[in-house]
Design a protein around this motif. Structure first.
Motif, PDB file in Angstrom:
ATOM      1  N   ALA A  96     -11.293   1.162   1.664  1.00 43.89           N
ATOM      2  CA  ALA A  96      -9.882   1.152   2.082  1.00 43.89           C
ATOM      3  C   ALA A  96      -9.533  -0.131   2.829  1.00 43.89           C
ATOM      4  O   ALA A  96      -8.930  -0.100   3.899  1.00 43.89           O
ATOM      5  CB  ALA A  96      -9.559   2.383   2.924  1.00 43.89           C
ATOM      6  N   CYS A 115       0.841  -1.184   0.000  1.00 42.71           N
ATOM      7  CA  CYS A 115       0.000   0.000   0.000  1.00 42.71           C
ATOM      8  C   CYS A 115       0.881   1.239   0.000  1.00 42.71           C
ATOM      9  O   CYS A 115       0.477   2.311  -0.418  1.00 42.71           O
ATOM     10  CB  CYS A 115      -0.912  -0.007   1.214  1.00 42.71           C
ATOM     11  SG  CYS A 115      -0.009  -0.257   2.725  1.00 42.71           S
ATOM     12  N   CYS A 116       2.099   1.041   0.465  1.00 41.33           N
ATOM     13  CA  CYS A 116       3.010   2.162   0.475  1.00 41.33           C
ATOM     14  C   CYS A 116       3.382   2.594  -0.928  1.00 41.33           C
ATOM     15  O   CYS A 116       3.728   3.741  -1.158  1.00 41.33           O
ATOM     16  CB  CYS A 116       4.247   1.779   1.234  1.00 41.33           C
ATOM     17  SG  CYS A 116       5.495   2.997   1.124  1.00 41.33           S
ATOM     18  N   SER A 163       1.321   5.339  -1.376  1.00 43.69           N
ATOM     19  CA  SER A 163       1.720   6.585  -0.720  1.00 43.69           C
ATOM     20  C   SER A 163       2.943   7.190  -1.392  1.00 43.69           C
ATOM     21  O   SER A 163       3.127   8.399  -1.393  1.00 43.69           O
ATOM     22  CB  SER A 163       1.940   6.384   0.774  1.00 43.69           C
ATOM     23  OG  SER A 163       2.871   5.386   0.987  1.00 43.69           O
ATOM     24  N   PHE A 172      -6.739  -4.633  -2.904  1.00 40.95           N
ATOM     25  CA  PHE A 172      -7.156  -3.477  -2.131  1.00 40.95           C
ATOM     26  C   PHE A 172      -8.446  -2.939  -2.711  1.00 40.95           C
ATOM     27  O   PHE A 172      -8.566  -2.752  -3.916  1.00 40.95           O
ATOM     28  CB  PHE A 172      -6.064  -2.405  -2.182  1.00 40.95           C
ATOM     29  CG  PHE A 172      -6.387  -1.206  -1.357  1.00 40.95           C
ATOM     30  CD1 PHE A 172      -6.357  -1.280   0.024  1.00 40.95           C
ATOM     31  CD2 PHE A 172      -6.728  -0.014  -1.967  1.00 40.95           C
ATOM     32  CE1 PHE A 172      -6.669  -0.167   0.790  1.00 40.95           C
ATOM     33  CE2 PHE A 172      -7.037   1.092  -1.192  1.00 40.95           C
ATOM     34  CZ  PHE A 172      -7.008   1.019   0.186  1.00 40.95           C
ATOM     35  N   SER A 193      -6.736   5.609   5.553  1.00 47.41           N
ATOM     36  CA  SER A 193      -7.787   5.846   4.573  1.00 47.41           C
ATOM     37  C   SER A 193      -7.851   7.320   4.148  1.00 47.41           C
ATOM     38  O   SER A 193      -8.197   7.622   3.018  1.00 47.41           O
ATOM     39  CB  SER A 193      -9.130   5.375   5.103  1.00 47.41           C
ATOM     40  OG  SER A 193      -9.415   6.065   6.279  1.00 47.41           O
ATOM     41  N   THR A 237      -2.352   1.141   6.143  1.00 44.50           N
ATOM     42  CA  THR A 237      -3.175   1.868   5.187  1.00 44.50           C
ATOM     43  C   THR A 237      -3.987   2.948   5.900  1.00 44.50           C
ATOM     44  O   THR A 237      -4.866   2.652   6.681  1.00 44.50           O
ATOM     45  CB  THR A 237      -4.130   0.910   4.445  1.00 44.50           C
ATOM     46  OG1 THR A 237      -3.374  -0.149   3.894  1.00 44.50           O
ATOM     47  CG2 THR A 237      -4.871   1.623   3.345  1.00 44.50           C
ATOM     48  N   LEU A 252      -5.361   7.792   1.469  1.00 46.28           N
ATOM     49  CA  LEU A 252      -5.805   7.125   0.251  1.00 46.28           C
ATOM     50  C   LEU A 252      -6.912   7.908  -0.441  1.00 46.28           C
ATOM     51  O   LEU A 252      -6.957   8.001  -1.654  1.00 46.28           O
ATOM     52  CB  LEU A 252      -6.295   5.715   0.570  1.00 46.28           C
ATOM     53  CG  LEU A 252      -5.162   4.720   0.672  1.00 46.28           C
ATOM     54  CD1 LEU A 252      -5.644   3.441   1.298  1.00 46.28           C
ATOM     55  CD2 LEU A 252      -4.573   4.454  -0.703  1.00 46.28           C
ATOM     56  N   TRP A 262      -8.069  -4.221   2.624  1.00 52.16           N
ATOM     57  CA  TRP A 262      -7.359  -5.293   1.918  1.00 52.16           C
ATOM     58  C   TRP A 262      -8.112  -6.592   2.136  1.00 52.16           C
ATOM     59  O   TRP A 262      -8.504  -6.896   3.272  1.00 52.16           O
ATOM     60  CB  TRP A 262      -5.946  -5.435   2.469  1.00 52.16           C
ATOM     61  CG  TRP A 262      -5.041  -4.322   2.057  1.00 52.16           C
ATOM     62  CD1 TRP A 262      -4.824  -3.153   2.731  1.00 52.16           C
ATOM     63  CD2 TRP A 262      -4.249  -4.255   0.881  1.00 52.16           C
ATOM     64  NE1 TRP A 262      -3.935  -2.372   2.037  1.00 52.16           N
ATOM     65  CE2 TRP A 262      -3.570  -3.022   0.897  1.00 52.16           C
ATOM     66  CE3 TRP A 262      -4.051  -5.122  -0.203  1.00 52.16           C
ATOM     67  CZ2 TRP A 262      -2.697  -2.636  -0.122  1.00 52.16           C
ATOM     68  CZ3 TRP A 262      -3.175  -4.735  -1.216  1.00 52.16           C
ATOM     69  CH2 TRP A 262      -2.509  -3.499  -1.170  1.00 52.16           C
ATOM     70  N   GLN A 317      -3.074  -3.686   6.234  1.00 50.09           N
ATOM     71  CA  GLN A 317      -4.202  -2.899   6.734  1.00 50.09           C
ATOM     72  C   GLN A 317      -3.731  -1.901   7.791  1.00 50.09           C
ATOM     73  O   GLN A 317      -4.170  -0.756   7.807  1.00 50.09           O
ATOM     74  CB  GLN A 317      -5.262  -3.838   7.322  1.00 50.09           C
ATOM     75  CG  GLN A 317      -6.627  -3.196   7.454  1.00 50.09           C
ATOM     76  CD  GLN A 317      -7.180  -2.749   6.110  1.00 50.09           C
ATOM     77  OE1 GLN A 317      -7.294  -3.528   5.189  1.00 50.09           O
ATOM     78  NE2 GLN A 317      -7.506  -1.476   5.995  1.00 50.09           N
TER      79      GLN A 317
END
Ligand SMILES: *[C@@H]1O[C@H](CO)[C@@H](O)[C@H](O)[C@H]1NC(C)=O
Ligand SMILES: *[C@@H]1O[C@H](CO)[C@@H](O)[C@H](O)[C@H]1NC(C)=O
Ligand SMILES: *[C@@H]1O[C@H](CO)[C@@H](O)[C@H](O)[C@H]1NC(C)=O
Ligand SMILES: *[C@@H]1O[C@H](CO)[C@@H](O)[C@H](O)[C@H]1NC(C)=O
Ligand SMILES: *[C@@H]1O[C@H](CO)[C@@H](O)[C@H](O)[C@H]1NC(C)=O
Ligand SMILES: *[C@@H]1O[C@H](CO)[C@@H](O)[C@H](O)[C@H]1NC(C)=O
Length: 321
Positions: free
Chosen positions: A152, A6-7, A10, A147, A176, A174, A179, A154, A171
């Motif tokens: 938001a 998930c990074c 970001s 995802f 939200s 992450t 995101l 997984w 999770q």
């Protein structure tokens, strides 16, 4: 601290904090970051990272020096050097953290080595200027986690101790809010920035070259092969005309998938099975963006004498009504 897959989102998000001049290209554009991590054994991990805009490779991460290498010179212009430097540092922390945490979870759960983790994250910008982010993780070539941008969350494909661990790990990392901003704005900005600088690469057009030849698998069957190669971008239309009429899809018509060439052009072939000496005329018709409103028309000329031999003809460009 930086996080797993998930990074990647970001990191993209970070890129997007920077503004840019927007381009006016229409169409659907996808920007991707791909990561392949091979866990050879508990102490040896290999990584690859690659960024793409559509099918154009933008750059990759050299994990020996933790520096980004650009495939396209214009990509460097998208960000000031200081931002690229920061991005490289973030990538390094991210990759190290990723391999550490996955390795730790794998060892604790007796996951067999070697194994391969692949992550894919990015976003799609639609012509209506809305965008959709996505992130997936694969394990040994199988779907593992995906995802869901709406909540938001997984979700794992298969319920195992390891997938639960990685899901929980992702999770926890992450956020939200982050995101949501990414999904609402950042993806759009980033893609637009890339479109601005990469316009020439995206608008590149290469003419298809088409060849028609025959293959005779048995005495009562003749295969007409239309091989089309060297074109860019990927979308293309290849059809067979029988006495001027397009041959509809059916068992006699077999078109291959569009396959990549090494030089970022594409190829495919369309094969039509006909009866020898059926008295019809056959033409392979190719339509492609690079041809504008014209079509390539490559006739197959049969005569009983040539039947036993393969005949080859090069492309001719013709105007069509
Ligand atoms: C891990 O794999 C590397 C590369 O194959 C090898 O050199 C190393 O000895 C292995 N280490 C262990 C602990 O098995
Ligand atoms: C924008 O286009 C995409 C893809 O066609 C579609 O899924 C989406 O619903 C559209 N959004 C709006 C707000 O029209
Ligand atoms: C999030 O959405 C997906 C797909 O709609 C669903 O399968 C999943 O259960 C949802 N998760 C939560 C925590 O609501
Ligand atoms: C995620 O956070 C929860 C709550 O803080 C914690 O119990 C769990 O161990 C964390 N998961 C991982 C994989 O670190
Ligand atoms: C993102 O867009 C949604 C729907 O348009 C909106 O409800 C939400 O407030 C936006 N979030 C942010 C952080 O801008
Ligand atoms: C087709 O074109 C190639 C290269 O342009 C040439 O070498 C070849 O002789 C041509 N074949 C025919 C049948 O004209």
């Amino acid at each position: 601290m930086q996080s797993p897959c998930c990074c990647l989102l970001s990191l993209l998000f970070y890129l997007l904090l920077l503004s840019g001049t927007w381009a006016n290209l229409d169409g659907t554009f996808t920007i991707w970051m791909l990561q392949t991590t091979t866990f050879q054994n508990t102490s040896f991990v290999e990584m690859e990272g690659l960024g793409l805009l559509e099918d154009i490779k933008l750059g990759y991460l050299d994990t020996h020096t933790w520096s980004i290498h650009f495939y396209q010179p214009w990509v460097r212009s998208v960000l000031p050097q200081a931002d690229w430097d920061t991005f490289e540092k973030l990538l390094k922390v991210y990759f190290q953290e990723f391999s550490h945490l996955i390795n730790k979870g794998g060892m604790e759960r007796d996951i067999p080595y070697p194994f391969v983790a692949q992550c894919m994250a990015g976003c799609v910008l639609y012509p209506n200027k809305t965008s959709q982010a996505f992130a997936y993780m694969g394990y040994n070539g199988q779907d593992f986690l995906s995802f869901n941008t709406k909540n938001a969350t997984w979700t794992f494909s298969k319920d195992t101790k390891f997938s639960r661990y990685v899901q929980s790990l992702f999770q926890n990392y992450t956020s939200s809010d982050m995101l949501e901003i990414f999904i609402n704005d950042s993806c759009v900005n980033e893609v637009k920035m890339l479109l601005h600088y990469g316009r020439a690469a995206l608008e590149r057009q290469e003419l298809p070259v088409a060849t028609v030849f025959t293959h005779i698998p048995s005495l009562d069957q003749l295969l007409l092969v239309c091989h089309v190669t060297g074109f860019y971008p990927r979308p293309i239309s290849v059809a067979w005309l029988r006495d001027g009429q397009e041959v509809p899809p059916g068992p006699a018509l077999n078109t291959s998938p569009i396959l990549p060439n090494a030089d970022l052009t594409y190829q495919l072939r369309s094969v039509l099975a006909v009866a020898p000496r059926d008295g019809h005329s056959y033409v392979c018709r190719v339509r492609h963006q690079s041809l504008g409103t014209r079509s390539l028309l490559i006739p197959w000329e049969s005569s009983s004498k040539q039947m036993e031999e393969s005949e080859s003809r090069n492309s001719t460009v013709s105007k069509e009504d």
